[in-house]
Design a protein around this motif. Sequence first.
Motif, PDB file in Angstrom:
ATOM      1  N   ASP A  74      44.705  49.177  47.320  1.00 23.68           N
ATOM      2  CA  ASP A  74      45.166  48.465  45.629  1.00 23.68           C
ATOM      3  C   ASP A  74      45.771  47.482  45.530  1.00 23.68           C
ATOM      4  O   ASP A  74      46.733  46.741  46.078  1.00 23.68           O
ATOM      5  CB  ASP A  74      46.631  49.690  46.443  1.00 23.68           C
ATOM      6  N   CYS A  75      45.369  47.029  43.638  1.00 21.60           N
ATOM      7  CA  CYS A  75      46.477  46.361  43.274  1.00 21.60           C
ATOM      8  C   CYS A  75      47.698  46.738  43.886  1.00 21.60           C
ATOM      9  O   CYS A  75      48.441  45.758  44.303  1.00 21.60           O
ATOM     10  CB  CYS A  75      46.111  46.441  41.094  1.00 21.60           C
ATOM     11  N   ALA A  76      48.379  47.799  43.326  1.00 20.82           N
ATOM     12  CA  ALA A  76      49.979  48.137  43.035  1.00 20.82           C
ATOM     13  C   ALA A  76      49.907  49.322  44.755  1.00 20.82           C
ATOM     14  O   ALA A  76      49.476  50.608  43.909  1.00 20.82           O
ATOM     15  CB  ALA A  76      50.680  48.561  42.109  1.00 20.82           C
ATOM     16  N   GLU A 270      48.955  33.581  41.854  1.00 20.18           N
ATOM     17  CA  GLU A 270      49.003  32.375  41.189  1.00 20.18           C
ATOM     18  C   GLU A 270      50.288  31.954  40.030  1.00 20.18           C
ATOM     19  O   GLU A 270      50.559  31.976  40.244  1.00 20.18           O
ATOM     20  CB  GLU A 270      47.719  33.745  40.202  1.00 20.18           C
ATOM     21  N   ARG A 271      50.512  32.907  40.447  1.00 15.28           N
ATOM     22  CA  ARG A 271      52.200  33.200  39.052  1.00 15.28           C
ATOM     23  C   ARG A 271      53.836  32.942  40.348  1.00 15.28           C
ATOM     24  O   ARG A 271      53.946  32.425  39.524  1.00 15.28           O
ATOM     25  CB  ARG A 271      52.870  34.175  38.279  1.00 15.28           C
ATOM     26  N   THR A 272      53.698  32.444  41.855  1.00 18.33           N
ATOM     27  CA  THR A 272      54.315  31.857  42.365  1.00 18.33           C
ATOM     28  C   THR A 272      54.581  30.779  43.212  1.00 18.33           C
ATOM     29  O   THR A 272      55.186  30.408  43.713  1.00 18.33           O
ATOM     30  CB  THR A 272      55.472  33.245  43.410  1.00 18.33           C
ATOM     31  N   TYR A 366      41.888  50.012  28.364  1.00 23.90           N
ATOM     32  CA  TYR A 366      42.158  50.418  29.017  1.00 23.90           C
ATOM     33  C   TYR A 366      42.329  48.610  29.766  1.00 23.90           C
ATOM     34  O   TYR A 366      41.108  48.073  29.263  1.00 23.90           O
ATOM     35  CB  TYR A 366      41.270  51.371  29.803  1.00 23.90           C
ATOM     36  N   LYS A 367      43.344  48.360  30.818  1.00 24.11           N
ATOM     37  CA  LYS A 367      42.592  47.049  31.531  1.00 24.11           C
ATOM     38  C   LYS A 367      41.545  46.773  32.777  1.00 24.11           C
ATOM     39  O   LYS A 367      41.630  48.067  33.471  1.00 24.11           O
ATOM     40  CB  LYS A 367      44.599  46.761  32.204  1.00 24.11           C
ATOM     41  N   THR A 368      40.663  46.941  32.551  1.00 19.89           N
ATOM     42  CA  THR A 368      39.208  46.843  33.200  1.00 19.89           C
ATOM     43  C   THR A 368      38.664  45.973  33.879  1.00 19.89           C
ATOM     44  O   THR A 368      39.023  44.582  33.474  1.00 19.89           O
ATOM     45  CB  THR A 368      38.280  47.932  32.499  1.00 19.89           C
TER      46      THR A 368
HETATM   47  O1  E4P Z   1      47.810  42.194  39.911  1.00 20.76           O
HETATM   48  C1  E4P Z   1      48.532  41.878  39.258  1.00 20.76           C
HETATM   49  C2  E4P Z   1      48.449  41.579  37.843  1.00 20.76           C
HETATM   50  O2  E4P Z   1      47.658  41.379  37.852  1.00 20.76           O
HETATM   51  C3  E4P Z   1      48.932  40.847  37.521  1.00 20.76           C
HETATM   52  O3  E4P Z   1      50.119  42.046  37.742  1.00 20.76           O
HETATM   53  C4  E4P Z   1      49.640  41.397  35.985  1.00 20.76           C
HETATM   54  O4  E4P Z   1      49.488  42.570  35.534  1.00 20.76           O
HETATM   55  P1  E4P Z   1      49.435  42.102  34.243  1.00 20.76           P
HETATM   56  O5  E4P Z   1      49.184  41.028  32.776  1.00 20.76           O
HETATM   57  O6  E4P Z   1      49.863  43.686  33.420  1.00 20.76           O
HETATM   58  O7  E4P Z   1      51.319  42.074  33.937  1.00 20.76           O
END
Ligand code: E4P
Length: 450
Positions: A74-76, A270-272, A366-368
């Motif tokens: 999973d992503c999360a 990538e962000r940290t 939707y984010k896809t």
């Molecule tokens: O996997 C993570 C996402 O790409 C990251 O949390 C950023 O997602 P966002 O642009 O919906 O915040």
Amino acid sequence: MSIDATPEVLAGLDAWRDLPAAQQPQWPDADALGQAVRTLSTYPPLVFAGECDILRTRLAAAARGQAFVLQGGDCAETFAHATADNIRDRIKTILQMSAVLTYGASLPVVKVGRMAGQYAKPRSSGDETREGVTLPAYRGDMVNDFAFTPEARTPDPDRLVRAYHASSATLNLVRAFTQGGFADLRRVHDWNRGFVANSANARYEKLAKDIDKAMKFMEACGADFEAMHRVEFFAAHEALLLDYERPLTRIDSRTGLPYDVSGHFLWVGERTRDIDGAHIDFISRVRNPIGIKLSPKADPDYVLRLIDRVDPEREPGRLTFITRMGAGTVRDALPAIVEKVTASGAVPTWICDPMHGNTFESSTGYKTRRFDDVVEEVRGFFEVHQGLGTVPGGIHIELTGNDVTECLGGAEEILDADLEKRYETVCDPRLNHQQSLELAFLVAEMLSQR
Ligand SMILES: O=C[C@H](O)[C@H](O)COP(=O)(O)O
Ligand SMILES: C=C(OP(=O)(O)O)C(=O)O
Ligand SMILES: [Mn+2]
């Protein structure tokens, strides 16, 4: 005999506290946070240092081209979805993919779940607005709840402790499934035959038949399938919340060295990955094999500095770069980084994450991601490494064992209008079970053509 850590090593584990830490939640109650951290520090390790060492040797083999890594999950993760069925189906998907990749690569596949700890998310924005109401962004079940109410979105440190328990239960089942007979290659191959029989794409049939033949050949030669029904499986997550990772970092009594025992493999996102930031400092001090994500924003000289910082000894298997460039960018952006790193004498394990550079918003909101973009980025990744004479060491995929509709395309042809049917992710869109297997078949083809 038990070896203690030196005072310098122990002090170093808290050096991050004086450095800027990106993407940390604003915990409203410092006392409650302190209590949660103390509780975590009394809990047993989730993984053992020796297992992390084994994974390091496996990743070193992948860096040399003697193994191929499959990281997936999973992503999360969420607490609610940490059920027996979901965990089983994700493991099953990863095992099925591994069987196909093993055949395609003629190499052992190192199986790593984005599992049992993948509960914290970095976000593009610290808050989210819906119909004029602004609340803190969802940062993963380890921090707050996905429901869009002020109570749910308030960071709650008790969730750090809940994440430990959910991870512990998940890992327990993962160990049972991978050691108790569920992973028997003959079963896994039967599942794959079922996939091919139902797939709309005849292209996978040949490979499945070839595997069939190879299995029959092995059987005829007297191969001991019973001995093969246990598989190694490792747990990985993004080391994002240092208030979770630090109390789960322990001194290995064999060596006196610190291991982050929240998972076998930890990566910095990538962000940290700021070289002067808290995450890189912390990760540089634990002995686990570690990963760092790289987007096209990563300058090659900066990447060299990262290597000097986290892997000064250039130890095989210590450092994995998970590149997430985007299908349209990988062929332009990756070569300069790989060339510079190779020229420096470093041999990290290169893994392709074809998910995070290919996210966009669908016309339906939707984010896809497009399945074809995912395949295309892996193809570009292989081409770049082939061109440079370096080793494409593995893939890193956001996937689920469920039949969700989050990514577009694949043989089932999920369309924009289908996304709403089963869009269940709380963060990024995952390949569903079918799409994951299709990807494995396509990557197996790429591997066999090397
Ligand atoms: O996997 C993570 C996402 O790409 C990251 O949390 C950023 O997602 P966002 O642009 O919906 O915040
Ligand atoms: C946030 C993630 O990736 P990245 O750091 O590459 O954006 C992720 O892997 O879910
Ligand atoms: Mn993600």
